[in-house]
Design a protein around this motif. Sequence first.
Motif, mmCIF file in Angstrom:
data_model
loop_
_atom_site.group_PDB
_atom_site.id
_atom_site.type_symbol
_atom_site.label_atom_id
_atom_site.label_comp_id
_atom_site.label_asym_id
_atom_site.label_seq_id
_atom_site.Cartn_x
_atom_site.Cartn_y
_atom_site.Cartn_z
ATOM 1 N N HIS A 42 50.519 50.978 50.820
ATOM 2 C CA HIS A 42 51.310 50.701 49.470
ATOM 3 C C HIS A 42 50.472 50.143 48.610
ATOM 4 O O HIS A 42 49.426 49.410 48.693
ATOM 5 C CB HIS A 42 52.459 49.680 50.091
ATOM 6 C CG HIS A 42 53.450 49.198 48.981
ATOM 7 N ND1 HIS A 42 54.316 50.025 48.735
ATOM 8 C CD2 HIS A 42 53.243 48.235 48.147
ATOM 9 C CE1 HIS A 42 55.019 49.516 47.635
ATOM 10 N NE2 HIS A 42 54.488 48.473 47.305
ATOM 11 N N THR A 60 58.977 49.867 45.492
ATOM 12 C CA THR A 60 59.147 49.699 46.891
ATOM 13 C C THR A 60 60.466 50.382 47.432
ATOM 14 O O THR A 60 61.311 50.902 46.780
ATOM 15 C CB THR A 60 59.654 48.302 46.888
ATOM 16 O OG1 THR A 60 60.991 47.850 46.323
ATOM 17 C CG2 THR A 60 58.532 47.333 46.082
ATOM 18 N N CYS A 86 55.386 54.609 45.768
ATOM 19 C CA CYS A 86 54.352 53.686 45.346
ATOM 20 C C CYS A 86 53.160 54.177 44.655
ATOM 21 O O CYS A 86 52.986 53.934 43.513
ATOM 22 C CB CYS A 86 53.829 52.727 46.392
ATOM 23 S SG CYS A 86 52.991 53.468 47.770
#
Length: 330
Positions: free
Chosen positions: A289, A303, A238
Amino acid sequence: MKKSVKVLSILLLILIVFSSSAFAVNYLGYGMRGSGVNELQNNLKALGYLDINRTTDYYGTQTRDAVIAFQRDNGLKADGYFGPASRVALENVKTGKQNSESKPEPTKPEASTPPKTSTRYPRVLKYAMSGTDVKELQEDLKSLGYLKINNTTNYFGTMTVDALKAFQRSSAIGVDGSFGPQTRTTLLKALEGTSSSLPNRGDETSTATKINAVIATAKSYIGVPYAMGGSTPKAFDCSGYTQYIMKQNGMSVTRTAASQYNEGTSVSRSNLQRGDFVFFETYKAGASHVGIYLGNNEFISATSSSGVRITKLTDNYWNTRYIGARRIIK
């Protein structure tokens, strides 16, 4: 029985004569085979119209679609059949000539209109290609301030790639360094002076233009797979993804989601704007994230389950793990 055999023989003879006639007038079409098809595929591949690893001698759907694309770009009837007119156009493109018979004469510009508006690029241009159209592209990029060289050439090298990427970023289109239909259209509009998204190269690029360029670049990598530690288009994690996207647009951020969470200024969820970084607490406490907000409650990120993809902030998984946002693009 004898009558049936006789009828079949006649039909077969007609088919052979028809096929021979088709070859005699240099027609190639769907379903045909031969060395002529292989030669056609090699030419279309060299011009950037046919994206296959190995050419064959079979005229299938990929060959037909490539011929149609070539015919459209050269003002021909786009029927997917490779006949005399298409053959002449192909030879002219290969030799860098304009096909005066197959291309409409460009409209003569008004006195106040730059002469470059009549430019026509007959093929997709990519790294390592050569031709007079490459030289013309370099001259256009130079006139717009993107290519800093004294003398233009016929070779599409790294300087041309970098200049195209800079143009694509500031025009908020996909950044890949190749000169395809979208980039060609945007370039011609810029030369006409009608492109509202193209900033003056002598002025500072506006925040909105930077955001558009970042988002366009981010979307161009949709589908790239995920890999922990990945930071290139082969695979991203990410924060490697967000760092790479920013770098492609002349900006820098740190490497991890946790450290990126400390950059820029804090933004409330109700004040989110396109280009803001959005953060989530997933596999460990704190920001683990990160993605880029696209507007309309959507964001794009790399992802672990699906690679680079667009997701809704309101999805239950992300909604419950959202922890904040930062405005980094200014």
